[in-house]
Write an enzyme that holds these catalytic residues in place. Structure first.
Site, PDB file in Angstrom:
ATOM      1  N   GLU A  11       0.857  -1.185   0.000  1.00  0.00           N
ATOM      2  CA  GLU A  11       0.000   0.000   0.000  1.00  0.00           C
ATOM      3  C   GLU A  11       0.890   1.231   0.000  1.00  0.00           C
ATOM      4  OE1 GLU A  11      -3.416   0.577   0.442  1.00  0.00           O
ATOM      5  OE2 GLU A  11      -4.017  -1.539   0.412  1.00  0.00           O
ATOM      6  N   GLY A 193       6.142   6.713  -0.520  1.00  0.00           N
ATOM      7  CA  GLY A 193       7.538   6.374  -0.803  1.00  0.00           C
ATOM      8  C   GLY A 193       8.270   5.831   0.407  1.00  0.00           C
ATOM      9  N   ARG A 194       7.510   5.296   1.371  1.00  0.00           N
ATOM     10  CA  ARG A 194       8.117   4.756   2.610  1.00  0.00           C
ATOM     11  C   ARG A 194       8.907   5.819   3.380  1.00  0.00           C
ATOM     12  NH1 ARG A 194       4.617   1.610   1.602  1.00  0.00           N
ATOM     13  NH2 ARG A 194       4.847  -0.619   1.239  1.00  0.00           N
ATOM     14  N   MET A 195       8.565   7.102   3.150  1.00  0.00           N
ATOM     15  CA  MET A 195       9.227   8.204   3.862  1.00  0.00           C
ATOM     16  C   MET A 195       8.377   8.577   5.079  1.00  0.00           C
ATOM     17  SD  MET A 195      12.064   9.017   2.405  1.00  0.00           S
ATOM     18  CE  MET A 195      12.412  10.751   2.631  1.00  0.00           C
TER      19      MET A 195
END
Ligand SMILES: Cc1cc2nc3c(=O)[nH]c(=O)nc-3n(C[C@H](O)[C@H](O)[C@H](O)COP(=O)(O)O)c2cc1C
Length: 215
Positions: A11, A193-195
């Site tokens: 996701e 963006g997994r940030m």
């Protein structure tokens, strides 16, 4: 064997962000705010949390319990004090809590120390439980092996016969609760963006400080 294509299950988290200016002065107030939002969002059992303990060999174990109180002292839950978690907390009160609020793309992690609740606090909560749960507490020596379901049913029936209505059901000696005093509380908000945002309160002698961790 059927292959599970878990690599494709991902996701993108884009609901919201968490900035330093969003933070309440202390983690309990911040937790209340996020908890209220979890309730408002209709999450199933938002007070369900994972409690991780460790045995004397430092081997960890985790299980769900229900958060049943929140105060300036910390996070309260009830259980059997001779269960696996109870025995482990007696030997080593260091523990961790996790609130898995992933529908909100959030998690809250707590590192802390568990202290047993007073007998009065335990009795007050036990009295508020449904009668069936009270009898179940008598019937279940939690975490111990049983010969079968029948043994549990028989123990439940025996408790029901010992305390027929309207006799109040007393608190079993092995039943109790803990308050987990937090040393660190992390508020995690998923971002694209997994940030992700990770803001952590840490207890110091001078009060709470906050830091940001890399996602
Ligand atoms: C959503 C959920 C809530 C639970 N709440 C509690 C609880 O409040 N207290 C409790 O003792 N066990 C609760 N349980 C059961 C525990 O997960 C666990 O099976 C039990 O406490 C024995 O754990 P132990 O053998 O590690 O001590 C809950 C389980 C689930 C799935």
């Amino acid at each position: 064997m059927t292959e599970l294509d878990l690599a494709a299950l991902r996701e993108e988290y884009a609901r919201s962000g968490l900035t330093e200016s969003d933070l309440a002065p202390d983690p309990i107030a911040m937790f209340r705010r996020w908890f209220d939002e979890a309730v408002a969002a209709g999450l199933h059992e938002p007070n369900a949390m994972v409690v991780a303990t460790a045995d004397p060999g430092a081997r960890p174990a985790a299980r769900f319990v229900l958060l049943k109180g929140l105060s300036d002292n910390g996070f309260v839950f009830f259980t059997n004090t001779r269960s696996r978690k109870g025995e482990e907390l007696t030997a080593n009160p260091a523990c961790a809590l996790l609130f898995p609020w992933h529908p909100l793309e959030r998690q809250v992690r707590v590192d802390g120390t568990a202290a047993p609740l007073s007998a009065d606090d335990v009795a007050a909560y036990f009295a508020s439980r449904p009668r069936g749960s009270q009898l179940g507490a008598w019937a279940s020596h939690q975490s111990r092996e049983v010969a079968g379901r029948e043994e549990l049913t028989a123990a439940y029936d025996e408790a029901a016969a010992t305390y027929p209505e309207p006799t109040p059901v007393p608190v079993p000696e092995e039943w109790g609760g803990y308050v987990v005093r937090p040393d660190a509380v992390e508020f995690w908000q998923g971002r694209p963006g997994r940030m992700h945002d990770r803001l952590v309160y840490r207890r110091t002698d001078a009060g709470w400080t906050t830091v940001r961790l890399a996602p």
